[in-house]
Design a protein around this motif. Structure first.
Motif, PDB file in Angstrom:
ATOM      1  N   ALA A 145       0.831  -1.210   0.000  1.00 57.31           N
ATOM      2  CA  ALA A 145       0.000   0.000   0.000  1.00 57.31           C
ATOM      3  C   ALA A 145       0.860   1.252   0.000  1.00 57.31           C
ATOM      4  O   ALA A 145       0.544   2.242  -0.670  1.00 57.31           O
ATOM      5  N   ALA A 149       0.708   3.997  -2.843  1.00 54.82           N
ATOM      6  CA  ALA A 149       0.275   5.357  -2.504  1.00 54.82           C
ATOM      7  C   ALA A 149       1.324   6.385  -2.870  1.00 54.82           C
ATOM      8  O   ALA A 149       1.009   7.508  -3.270  1.00 54.82           O
ATOM      9  N   TYR A 153       3.900   8.035   5.517  1.00 53.16           N
ATOM     10  CA  TYR A 153       2.865   8.053   6.546  1.00 53.16           C
ATOM     11  C   TYR A 153       3.366   7.318   7.780  1.00 53.16           C
ATOM     12  O   TYR A 153       4.352   6.585   7.748  1.00 53.16           O
TER      13      TYR A 153
END
Length: 606
Positions: A145, A149, A153
């Motif tokens: 992910a 993306a 994060y």
């Protein structure tokens, strides 16, 4: 801006007390009691909010270096062909990065096959490990992910079986020079965050805490020595059943008391049976999708004893009313001088002159001293932030109505890169703490030379420094300033090497690359996280010139300075620069004119 208008505090206080005595008299004391209660509550809330904002800022300041270090590692690996590197080379880069961020317990590089190279801080018997985590479905999903993306994060807290502790990780995807996808991960042991809160508790004389959402405790002084019973299913202790039962009861009581104020901060007295406490907290959403609630619990008697003494204000006021008019002038003077000191310090902050110590005048009044102490704490927090910003950037941001509206624009600038030759083998011989101390001293030396020539230190990349001129202000002679700075750096390194040789330590060799041209200057990044920096081909050429310096290394010279033809044409005859012909720079087809900067011309000063 008018600063001298208005009536003095001393005169105002005298007039107010006389007017109250004549017009209202003793009957106003009962009304004044309610007003006093409101004022004390407002003042106490303001004090609690200032302390809590300081706690929040310092907590975030603990985590920001982790974000910066991961970003630097991503930039570094993005310029390398990782597949061509050995595990030893990768592990050394990872381990060296731990020195720059003491909060990080481990750092890792993950490839598309979920092969994981990790470096650990506190494992003397196992500093590195290579493993494959493709069988871990949760880790595989998170990594894929992140790659998809394409943005950095913070992960959710997770429990590490190997170390029996809960970790929080910062992930940032990248592609290396060959285009292969990777993810850099830096993990923070949440026990260290609780240790930080335990130290902070002594300073604020309260119990700071951080909740993860509304039902779990992320950090607390009681967790500084670790906490049992955590697992993959429960990486954080739930607040129900937490070891500090007082926090659980206060939190549940506060959450059921209704909405918080408009500023989003809860700050009020909360009663538990026969005891009263002052609870303050606010949500912080800058570190992941789930909000953190950062706050503190204070004993009301020690934190705001005036809240317990309001009834005595009414009865004592009658006896003191006559004496108040006579004493008000002296009181006004005692109040006004510290307030003037605070006002002067506030103006100093508005001009971003926070690197200079400005002692605040002490008062005989506890509340003013508390305000001064809170102001000084905020100033210390700003000084901590100042370490991570270019010196001239805050003035530009403060002059803008809204810093977020500063648009990127193409400007003529000069970029300078420095790099220590042979730093990797040099650093391998030293413990991480000594490597960090050496780099801090080296960066301070180089940065002082850049600042002396009105340059902006944009970033530190490993052992390299990137600086530029002409981006934050109109500077017609930006190329000359950059060359003066390069010569200053040369003299500073020579003097430093002389001292190192006298101590029997090896001298360092430095390469400097300087190039002038157009670059994009402004806010670069995401809406919630941007850097004021410069990007473009001019930056790349300056870095390539620094790398080319290894071809011109002279054993008799500690520093080699390579400048481009564009820079040489701008500085004209003010400097002595030896032409070295046209050379091909790495990654570029067009040949570049190369000069070696020797010195200033006669009549010029470096």
């Amino acid at each position: 801006m008018m600063t001298g208008a208005g009536v003095s505090i001393a005169t105002s206080i005298v007039a107010l007390f006389v007017l109250l005595a004549v017009a209202v008299g003793l009957t106003t004391l009962f009304v004044a009691g309610g007003v006093a209660q409101h004022m004390i509550e407002a003042e106490t809330r303001q004090k609690a909010v200032v302390i809590n904002r300081t706690i929040s800022q310092r907590v975030i300041a603990q985590m920001r270096p982790v974000e910066a270090q991961v970003a630097l590692l991503a930039d570094l690996f993005g310029e390398l062909d990782v597949a061509a590197m050995t595990n030893t080379e990768i592990s050394r880069l990872l381990y060296a990065s731990l020195a720059a961020a003491p909060q990080v317990s481990s750092v890792a590089l993950v490839d598309a096959d979920l092969s994981l190279m990790r470096a650990f801080r506190n494992r003397p018997g196992e500093r590195f490990r290579v493993s494959n985590w493709s069988a871990d479905a949760e880790f595989a999903a998170a990594t894929k992910a992140a790659m998809a993306a394409g943005v950095a994060y913070w992960s959710k807290p997770f429990f590490a079986e190997s170390s029996q502790t809960t970790l929080l990780s910062r992930l940032i995807p990248l592609r290396d020079a060959a285009g292969a996808p990777f993810v850099v991960i830096a993990s923070v042991d949440l026990t260290s965050l609780s240790v930080f809160l335990a130290e902070l508790a002594e300073e604020i004389e309260g119990a700071p805490f951080i909740l993860y959402g509304e039902d779990a405790v992320l950090a607390h002084p009681a967790m500084a020595a670790g906490i049992a019973g955590l697992s993959d299913r429960t990486p954080l202790p739930p607040i129900d059943g937490f070891v500090d039962d007082r926090l659980r009861r206060l939190w549940r009581s506060a959450r059921s008391a209704g909405p918080v104020s408009e500023d989003g901060i809860f700050a009020r007295t909360v009663a538990l049976e026969d005891d009263e406490f002052y609870l303050v907290y606010e949500p912080v959403s800058a570190l992941g999708e789930t909000s953190w609630f950062v706050g503190g619990v204070f004993d009301l008697e020690g934190f705001a004893p005036q809240l317990l003494k309001t009834p005595s204000i009414i009865f004592g006021g009658a006896a003191l009313l006559l004496a108040a008019a006579l004493a008000s002038l002296a009181i006004g003077r005692a109040i006004s001088w510290p307030i003037r000191s605070l006002s002067a310090a506030a103006r100093q902050i508005s001009r971003w002159e926070i690197d200079e110590e400005s002692p605040l005048r002490r008062s005989t009044f506890r509340e003013i001293n508390e305000a001064s102490d809170a102001f000084a704490a905020a100033l210390r927090a700003l000084r901590s932030l100042w370490l991570y910003l270019p010196k001239t950037l805050p003035q530009k941001l403060l002059s803008a109505a809204d810093p977020r509206t500063i648009k990127s624009e193409s400007r003529e600038i000069t970029v300078l890169f420095t790099d220590i030759q042979g730093f990797t083998p040099f650093s391998e011989e030293l413990p991480p703490a000594e490597v960090a101390a050496f780099l801090n001293a080296h960066f301070a030396l180089v940065s002082s030379c850049i600042w002396a020539e009105e340059g902006v230190v944009d970033k530190f990349i490993g052992d390299s420094v990137m600086a530029f001129w002409g981006g934050l202000q109109d500077l017609d002679s930006h190329a000359a300033h950059a060359c003066h700075a390069a010569l200053r750096i040369r003299e500073a390194i020579r003097a430093d090497n002389a001292e190192r040789r006298s101590r029997g330590e090896p001298a360092i060799r430095l390469r400097i690359g300087v190039h002038s041209g157009e670059a994009v200057v402004g806010n670069i990044g995401a809406p919630g996280r941007a850097n004021f920096t410069v990007i473009g081909d001019t930056v790349n050429i300056a870095q390539r010139l620094e790398a080319l310096g290894r071809d011109f290394t002279d054993e008799a010279e500690d520093v080699v300075i390579v400048i481009s033809g564009d820079t040489a044409r701008q500085i004209g005859d003010d400097f002595v620069a030896a032409p070295c012909g046209r050379h091909e720079l790495r990654g570029r087809r067009r040949l570049e004119e190369i000069y070696l900067l020797a010195a200033c011309s006669a009549g010029q000063t470096a």
